[in-house]
Design an enzyme around this catalytic site. Sequence first.
Site, short mmCIF file in Angstrom:
data_model
loop_
_atom_site.label_atom_id
_atom_site.label_comp_id
_atom_site.label_asym_id
_atom_site.label_seq_id
_atom_site.Cartn_x
_atom_site.Cartn_y
_atom_site.Cartn_z
CD GLU A 115 -2.20 -1.36 2.86
OE1 GLU A 115 -2.08 -0.45 3.70
OE2 GLU A 115 -2.66 -2.48 3.13
CE LYS A 117 5.37 5.36 6.87
NZ LYS A 117 4.76 6.55 7.38
CG ASP A 119 4.15 12.39 5.00
OD1 ASP A 119 4.06 12.05 6.20
OD2 ASP A 119 5.04 13.13 4.57
CE1 TYR A 228 -3.10 3.06 8.58
CE2 TYR A 228 -3.13 4.74 6.89
CZ TYR A 228 -2.83 4.35 8.17
OH TYR A 228 -2.28 5.24 9.05
CE LYS A 315 9.77 7.04 7.31
NZ LYS A 315 9.39 8.12 8.00
CB CYS A 409 21.31 41.35 20.17
SG CYS A 409 20.52 42.00 18.70
CB CYS A 412 21.17 46.23 20.02
SG CYS A 412 20.37 44.95 20.99
CB CYS A 427 17.47 40.76 20.72
SG CYS A 427 17.87 42.39 21.35
CB CYS A 433 17.02 45.60 19.40
SG CYS A 433 17.84 44.55 18.21
S1 IVH Z 1 -0.50 0.36 8.88
C1 IVH Z 1 -0.20 -1.79 12.85
N1 IVH Z 1 -0.69 1.41 6.47
O1 IVH Z 1 2.53 5.43 8.94
C2 IVH Z 1 -0.41 -1.14 11.54
N2 IVH Z 1 0.15 2.78 8.22
O2 IVH Z 1 5.15 5.35 10.18
C3 IVH Z 1 0.06 0.26 11.53
N3 IVH Z 1 0.66 5.10 7.53
O3 IVH Z 1 1.41 4.96 12.24
C4 IVH Z 1 -0.32 1.12 10.44
N4 IVH Z 1 0.06 4.87 5.41
O4 IVH Z 1 0.05 6.62 10.65
C5 IVH Z 1 -0.33 1.62 7.75
N5 IVH Z 1 -0.97 2.21 4.30
C6 IVH Z 1 -0.61 2.42 5.56
C7 IVH Z 1 -0.13 3.68 6.01
C8 IVH Z 1 0.25 3.81 7.36
C9 IVH Z 1 0.52 5.72 6.33
C10 IVH Z 1 1.18 5.76 8.75
C11 IVH Z 1 0.48 5.40 10.03
C12 IVH Z 1 1.56 4.75 10.87
C13 IVH Z 1 2.78 5.41 10.32
C14 IVH Z 1 4.05 4.65 10.63
#
Ligand code: IVH
Length: 687
Positions: A115, A117, A119, A228, A315, A409, A412, A427, A433
Amino acid sequence: MDKTVAKRKIEALRQEIEAHNRHYYVENSPLISDYEFDLLLKELIQLEELYPEFKSADSPTAKVGSDLEDNAPFAQYAHLHPMLSLANTYSIEELRDFDSRVRKGTDKAFTYNCELKFDGTGINLLYRGGILVRALTRGDGSVGDDVTRNIKTIKSVPVQLKESSGYPAEFEIRGEVYMPFASFDKLNIQRQLDEEPLFANPRNAAAGSLKMLSSKAVATRGLDCVLYHLIAPGYENSLHSKSLEDAAGWGLPVSEHSRRCKDIEEVISYIQEWDQKRHGLPFPTDGVVVKVDQYAIQAELGFTAKTPKWAVAYKFKPEEALTTIESIDYQVGRTGAVTPVANLSPVQLSGTTVKRATLHNADQMEILDIRVGDSVYVEKGGEIIPKITRVELSRRNPASVPETFPKVCPACGTPLVRDPEQSKFFCPNSDFCPPQTEGRFLHFASRKAMDINIGEVAVHQLCEREYVKELQDLYSLDDLQLLSLDKWKGKSVENFRASLEKSKTVPFHRVLYALGIRNIGETTAKTLASRFKNIDAIAAATREELLEVEDIGGIIVDSITGWFAEPRHLKTVEELRKAGLQFSLEEKAPVSDTLKGMTIMITGNYSIPRETMKYYIEAHSGKVGSSVTASTTYLLAGSKAGASKLEKARKLGIPIISEEEFYRIAAPGNEEDTKETPQSDGQMSLF
Ligand code: IVH
C-alpha cells in the site's frame, strides 16, 4: 565502547529523540527530516542491542511518539486495541531481511499486500451499528484525543455506513488524515496573505488542522482521509486486503492503489514503480507499507512493544544535494528572534537554485554540528525553505572550528535570552534594538496595515537619528526632519503627509494589526475587532473571554495580554488615538433598511465568513438572532446547517431560506453586486 560512555550516549539519544518526537507529534513543526530522525532512532536501537542491560520500557524505541498535549483541550479515550507504529526501512536489503524474518516466523504459505504510505496523521475510527461514534488521534498509542467533530467535517468519511452492506456491529478502522497538495497550497497562500506563519509541509498542516478547536475552521482546510487497517471480528481466517475491499463496500474510503504481491520480488517492483509514479499523485506519500496479507499469519508473527512484526514501511529518500557553507548570518527579526541562516555555494535542487538555507535555531545548529566551510546535504522534502540535513564529515577541514551561537544580539549587543518553548534565542531589547524597532515601523507602515508612504531607507534613517522611537512619533515629524532624509524632496514630504492623513481613516482591524502584537495576523485582528468592537474592550478582556473567540488559542491570548500589560504600549495606543487613528469599529449608518424589524438566525457556512454575514445583516438594519424562537423572521441556512436549528424552525413554521434567497430579500434588484465577496483588505464590497 566503554559501558559508562554507552550509557551516557543512550541517555543523550533518548532525550534528543523525545525532543524531536515532541516537535513532530505535538507541535507539528519538526526540526529535522524524517530520514535524520530515523537515523537517530536506528543508532539508539543498535546501542540498546549491544548493551541490553540499559534497555528500558520507557525508551522511545519501545513506545510510539505521542501526539497528546499537556492540558489538552480534547477529551481523551482509550483505543479498543493499541495503536502502533511501523518499523521503517530505507533500503531494499533491509526489506529482504524483513522478508527472511517473516519466513522464519512461519512455515505456512503467505502473500503480501503493498500500500502507499500516506503522509498525514493517524486516526482511529469507531463504528457502532454503522454509525461513526468516535474518532481518536493515535495519542500515545493507548489513549487518543477525541477529534470526532473535526473528522465529521471530512466529506469522504461517512457518518453512517451504507445500509445493509454487511458491516460488523462494532469495529475499529485506522487510517490517515492527510492534506492534498491543492488544499495545502491554497492554505499557505492564504496564510501568506494574512502574514501568518506557513506550514512547512502537508503532514504538519494536516496534523495541526485536525487539532484545531473549531471544527468550522477545520472544514475549510480541505482535509481528506484514507483507511488502511480494519480490526473486526470474523476476519481471523481472511485476508487484510479482503477486509479493505469489504470496508470500501460499506462506504469507507480506502486506497485504490494497493496491490496483492505473491512474494518479495513483486513487492520490490511495486516499490520501484511507485517511487516514480508517486510524483504524479495529488496527495503526499512518503513510502510504501508492506503487510503480510493473511490475518492468521499476522497473529502468528505478533508484535514488538511498538510495531507489528508482519509489516514494514519502506520509506522513499527525499531529494538532496551536496554543497558548501560559505558563511552564517544571524538575522534579528521584528519580534527579536535570532535566526541563523547559512549562505551556500549555489546548487540545483528539485529544479531551483538554492543559495541560502535556514538553520532554524541554536539547538538545530548544535545537533548538526555545522561549521563554516563544511560540505552539507540540503533537502527540500516538502518544506518551503530548503534545509541542511547533515554534514559530510569525510570532507571536513580538520582545521575548522565549531560554530558558536552568538551570546549577544548581533545588532545591539544585548545578551540574548532563550525562549524554551520555541528553542529560539531572542533579543529582549525590543525598545532599542535597531532591527526590531525598524521592523515595527515598517510593519506599521506596510500596505495591509496603515499604508504609509515611507520606505526602508527612510525608516532606517529616522530611527538612527532618533527622530522616531515609538510608532506615534511618525505623526509629529517636522518638515526639516523629513527633508533631511536621503532623496526626500518637497513632493516626498507631501506624499508622506497625505498618507498619514489617510491612515486616520484606516479601519480598526487594520490598526490593530499594524500595532505588531506578536501572533496577531490580519485574520486574527479582524476576528478580534468584530468580536470586541474596540481596543479598550480587547485590553480589558479576560483570558477566558479571549479564549472563547473562534480560532484564538493560548499562544495568541498570551501575546495579547502580554502586550497590553506593557505601559509603553498603552501610551502608544493613547497617543495614536489622539493623532486620530481608529480604535473602534466605525458605527456605520445602515446601508439600507430592507431588513428592518427582522430577526435573522444564521446557521451553517456561507460564501462569506460568518462574521461578515452578521455585519451584512446589521448593515441592512436587521437583527441577528441568538436562537430560533417564535419571533425569528427567517432561518438563514448555509451549507452544513445545524440539524437542531432546522428542526426547530420547521416545528415553529419559521421560513428557512438559502444564502441566495437571503440576498434577494436584503438587497432586492442588486443581485449582481451581492455576489461579490469581501475584498482582501477587509473593505466590504457587498454593500
Ligand atoms: S498500517 C499496525 N498502512 O505510517 C499497523 N500505516 O510510520 C500500523 N501510515 O502509524 C499502520 N500509510 O500513521 C499503515 N498504508 C498504511 C499507512 C500507514 C501511512 C502511517 C500510520 C503509521 C505510520 C508509521
